[in-house]
Write an enzyme that holds these catalytic residues in place. Sequence first.
Site, PDB file in Angstrom:
ATOM      1  CE  LYS A  19     -18.999  -8.690  -2.157  1.00  0.00           C
ATOM      2  NZ  LYS A  19     -20.381  -9.028  -1.745  1.00  0.00           N
ATOM      3  NE  ARG A  24     -20.797 -14.263   7.182  1.00  0.00           N
ATOM      4  CZ  ARG A  24     -21.287 -14.027   5.953  1.00  0.00           C
ATOM      5  NH1 ARG A  24     -20.809 -13.038   5.226  1.00  0.00           N
ATOM      6  NH2 ARG A  24     -22.242 -14.795   5.457  1.00  0.00           N
ATOM      7  N   GLY A  91     -26.498  -7.309  -0.779  1.00  0.00           N
ATOM      8  CA  GLY A  91     -27.428  -8.352  -0.352  1.00  0.00           C
ATOM      9  C   GLY A  91     -27.032  -8.930   1.000  1.00  0.00           C
ATOM     10  NE  ARG A 119     -29.394  -9.807  -4.898  1.00  0.00           N
ATOM     11  CZ  ARG A 119     -28.186 -10.000  -4.403  1.00  0.00           C
ATOM     12  NH1 ARG A 119     -27.399  -8.965  -4.157  1.00  0.00           N
ATOM     13  NH2 ARG A 119     -27.757 -11.223  -4.166  1.00  0.00           N
ATOM     14  CB  SER A 164     -28.821 -18.858   0.686  1.00  0.00           C
ATOM     15  OG  SER A 164     -28.635 -17.541   1.150  1.00  0.00           O
ATOM     16  CG  ASP A 311     -20.291 -14.646  -5.007  1.00  0.00           C
ATOM     17  OD1 ASP A 311     -21.475 -14.785  -5.375  1.00  0.00           O
ATOM     18  OD2 ASP A 311     -19.982 -14.256  -3.866  1.00  0.00           O
TER      19      ASP A 311
HETATM   20  C1  S3P Z   1     -22.609 -14.173   0.667  1.00  0.00           C
HETATM   21  C2  S3P Z   1     -23.315 -15.288   0.296  1.00  0.00           C
HETATM   22  C3  S3P Z   1     -23.631 -15.617  -1.104  1.00  0.00           C
HETATM   23  C4  S3P Z   1     -22.751 -14.848  -2.073  1.00  0.00           C
HETATM   24  C5  S3P Z   1     -22.662 -13.398  -1.704  1.00  0.00           C
HETATM   25  C6  S3P Z   1     -22.056 -13.240  -0.324  1.00  0.00           C
HETATM   26  C7  S3P Z   1     -22.369 -13.923   2.099  1.00  0.00           C
HETATM   27  O1  S3P Z   1     -24.982 -15.281  -1.374  1.00  0.00           O
HETATM   28  O2  S3P Z   1     -23.237 -14.997  -3.382  1.00  0.00           O
HETATM   29  O3  S3P Z   1     -21.839 -12.696  -2.626  1.00  0.00           O
HETATM   30  O4  S3P Z   1     -21.516 -13.067   2.436  1.00  0.00           O
HETATM   31  O5  S3P Z   1     -23.010 -14.570   2.926  1.00  0.00           O
HETATM   32  P1  S3P Z   1     -26.208 -16.293  -1.053  1.00  0.00           P
HETATM   33  O6  S3P Z   1     -26.265 -16.503   0.393  1.00  0.00           O
HETATM   34  O7  S3P Z   1     -27.421 -15.582  -1.587  1.00  0.00           O
HETATM   35  O8  S3P Z   1     -25.907 -17.543  -1.810  1.00  0.00           O
END
Ligand code: S3P
Length: 430
Positions: A19, A24, A91, A119, A164, A311
């Site tokens: 994902k 990206r 997110g 969020r 993050s 995750d």
């Molecule tokens: C992700 C980063 C993580 C992860 C999310 C996907 C990403 O979140 O939990 O499912 O694709 O950069 P955080 O950056 O909030 O830790």
Amino acid sequence: MIIQKQTRLRGEIDVPGDKSISHRCIMLGSLAEGTTRITNFLEGADCLSTISCFQKMGVRIERENDEVVVYGKGLHGLAKSDSVLDVGNSGTTIRLLSGILAGQCFPSEINGDISIQSRPMKRILTPLQSMGADIISIKGNGYAPLRIHGKPLKAIHYNSPTASAQVKSCILLAGMYSDGITSVTEPFLSRNHTEIMLNHFGAKVHSANCTASIEPEPRLEGRDINVPGDISSAAYFIAAGLLTPDSEILIRNVGVNPTRDGILKVCRSMGANITVQNQRAYGEPVADLVVKTSQLHATEISGEMIPALIDEIPILAVMAAFADGTTVIRDAAELRVKESDRIKVMAENLARMGADVEATRDGMIIHGGKPLHGAIIDPHLDHRIAMSFAVAGTLCDGPLSIRSNECVNISYPGFYQDLYRLNANAALQA
Ligand code: S3P
């Protein structure tokens, strides 16, 4: 969705594309010169939201046979959208896209579903504003919807309080539109797919320890990308294979980037029989995993390993409930601000199945090995909770039903079919 107990999972499986990497590819492909051809793209709802946002900004993105093809517009080629950019439940889309939009020469508005609107966005608003970005939470509450008036940005160094990848990536992407080298230091290393892919497209990103930096105004060039299978999706089959009696599963083509493979390390610390074979690397390391039934025992999950399995904590919590002994999960307060409050929702639903579990501020304490029974599970529309309990349902006595089970389409359309396909007994009966 009613889940029944299973025994004897056998066979081979290819889990869908990663994902994070799929998002990206669309973003960088849109900002590149030339064409980006993507195979094994994840057609989950989140990544489709990313496609639709970039299409609204004038990027041609099409399915051609088994490829998704992105006709890039260049770093400054996006156009103002006529309507609000809707990220749905994603997110990753809202946070990474905000970094890109902060540097455009047009205004944008971004919003998403109810979960997205609760969020935290201050984590990106603060660094972007210190780059001089004109970005606000429209309701002034630190949540979406967001309004952005894009403009040239100032380079900064940002000490991120959280590990993050979404925050780090947001800043690095904004850094492409800044006046110098932009860098981010995080407390622990989070997934580094943005850094790897930016370099693959021709940007200059340097990484050392927990700091990543980017040079401004890169000329990104379209690329062919084969997205590895998502280790976060493989995790459900790792758990099912380890815990279902008399099982052996080959999971092919799984991304095993060391910033994502914490699940493998933790499973091994629980006594799991997992072999990583045929490892190869095309920018992102990929391998096949062989998983065999194992007697699992408790472990501790904390500290710097958390970002590499963030995750996977819901499915690890299920595994801990079936393992012998007391598993402690700590330093994982980030779980409270995911698609749902994953500490609360996991603890509530595990308790409904008869598990002995205690939710803590930043994790869970799970006294494993109690006999679990079927229950009605409410995943709070969270795809990873629904899939974790689907696996729990194949292991416990009595039927387990999952409300609003279709939320699995966020990251894994076809999940239930794959789960039942591996059941050798069911296949024999059919
Ligand atoms: C992700 C980063 C993580 C992860 C999310 C996907 C990403 O979140 O939990 O499912 O694709 O950069 P955080 O950056 O909030 O830790």
